[in-house]
Design an enzyme around this catalytic site. Structure first.
Site, PDB file in Angstrom:
ATOM      1  N   ASP A   1     -11.700-111.045 -12.375  1.00 38.01           N
ATOM      2  CA  ASP A   1     -12.323-111.162 -13.683  1.00 38.01           C
ATOM      3  C   ASP A   1     -11.255-110.800 -14.719  1.00 38.01           C
ATOM      4  O   ASP A   1     -10.263-110.136 -14.394  1.00 38.01           O
ATOM      5  CB  ASP A   1     -13.491-110.159 -13.737  1.00 38.01           C
ATOM      6  CG  ASP A   1     -14.088-110.033 -15.107  1.00 38.01           C
ATOM      7  OD1 ASP A   1     -14.321-111.068 -15.747  1.00 38.01           O
ATOM      8  OD2 ASP A   1     -14.334-108.889 -15.552  1.00 38.01           O
TER       9      ASP A   1
ATOM     10  N   ASP B   1     -11.970-109.970 -18.703  1.00 41.61           N
ATOM     11  CA  ASP B   1     -12.402-108.951 -19.665  1.00 41.61           C
ATOM     12  C   ASP B   1     -12.843-107.644 -18.995  1.00 41.61           C
ATOM     13  O   ASP B   1     -13.683-107.650 -18.108  1.00 41.61           O
ATOM     14  CB  ASP B   1     -13.578-109.473 -20.503  1.00 41.61           C
ATOM     15  CG  ASP B   1     -13.130-110.519 -21.514  1.00 41.61           C
ATOM     16  OD1 ASP B   1     -11.924-110.812 -21.560  1.00 41.61           O
ATOM     17  OD2 ASP B   1     -13.988-111.036 -22.249  1.00 41.61           O
TER      18      ASP B   1
ATOM     19  N   ASP C   1     -15.933-106.004 -13.051  1.00 43.12           N
ATOM     20  CA  ASP C   1     -16.560-104.787 -13.594  1.00 43.12           C
ATOM     21  C   ASP C   1     -18.051-104.934 -13.893  1.00 43.12           C
ATOM     22  O   ASP C   1     -18.737-103.944 -14.106  1.00 43.12           O
ATOM     23  CB  ASP C   1     -15.849-104.367 -14.888  1.00 43.12           C
ATOM     24  CG  ASP C   1     -16.149-105.337 -16.019  1.00 43.12           C
ATOM     25  OD1 ASP C   1     -15.745-106.516 -15.911  1.00 43.12           O
ATOM     26  OD2 ASP C   1     -16.816-104.929 -16.990  1.00 43.12           O
TER      27      ASP C   1
HETATM   28 MG   LIG Z   1     -15.640-108.235 -17.160  1.00 41.39          MG
END
Ligand SMILES: [Mg+2]
Length: 253
Positions: A11, A13, A199
């Protein structure tokens, strides 16, 4: 494991990029190690095709990447594999939803508002609005279960990212797109060892497909921790945690 090809799915961000400053400086050690071992690092993001192209160039990631939460896969030859529902359909549904629910999508926002909500520059926000397979939206307090039911009737689903909810096809996920690429890798290299880092809940399907899944710690305390076999959680936050995960996994091999 030494004879296996290794691949990293990540991922962007709040994982490889800092949540507020979009910096990957603190992931440098991990990125350098991958580069020196010729391990492809594949972006798996909710960003658009053009946004992701910019980021993989900036960071120096693999030409293959997954964009808009698994809606599309960009292959090394520039070909796009299309796994999502067309944006015009998503906008029609968003319009219908907005008459009953307090939802507002990127298509309802001016570039300035997208820039403000994302912390992107105006130029970047313009590119972020060029959607193909997913509509990021904000939602005030509402009966979310009811909202999800209505969305389901349209063959769509809502996925929660770091900053926004995303309206997209019901079968569309980072995990399904990762499975597609893993199959290709296995056809090319035989045995493949996969590392995945993310996350947020929209990363969980991807984490569950990897041999070594890592939840990268977010700042703050409200992070949702999924039940995934073999899941490890970084001690450090964001890109610093990214390096920690990659170094820990690769040095063990
Ligand atoms: Mg993220």
């Amino acid at each position: 494991m030494k004879d296996q090809a290794v691949v990293v799915f990540t991922d962007l961000d709040a994982t490889l990029l800092g949540l507020d400053d979009y910096s990957f400086e603190k992931a440098r050690t991990g990125l350098d190690l991958c580069r020196s071992l010729q391990i492809p690092v594949i972006a798996v993001t909710s960003k658009t095709l053009d946004e992701t192209k910019l980021w993989i160039k900036r960071i120096g990631l693999d030409q293959r990447f997954i964009f808009e939460n698994g809606g599309g896969i960009h292959l090394e030859n520039g070909k796009i594999i299309d796994l999502g529902v067309d944006y015009s359909v998503l906008r029609q549904v968003m319009l219908k939803l907005s008459s009953t629910f307090p939802v507002r999508g990127f298509g309802d926002m001016k570039t300035e508002e997208i820039a403000e909500r994302t912390g992107l520059s105006l130029e970047e926000a313009k590119i972020a609005a060029l959607r193909r397979f997913s509509e990021p939206f904000v939602c005030q307090e509402t009966d979310f279960e009811k909202l999800e039911n209505v969305v389901g009737i349209h063959g769509l689903q809502i996925v929660r990212g770091g900053r926004f909810y995303h309206l997209q096809a019901s079968g569309q996920s980072k995990g399904n797109a990762v499975a597609y690429l893993l199959k290709r890798f296995k056809a090319d290299f035989g045995r493949v060892f996969s590392i995945a880092l993310g996350d947020s809940p929209n990363d969980f399907s991807m984490l569950s497909k990897a041999d070594s899944p890592w939840l990268v710690r977010q700042p703050g305390q409200e992070q949702i921790i999924p039940e995934i076999n073999n899941l490890k959680i970084t001690a450090k936050i964001g890109p610093e945690g990214w390096s920690e995960a990659v170094l820990t996994t690769l040095n063990k091999r």
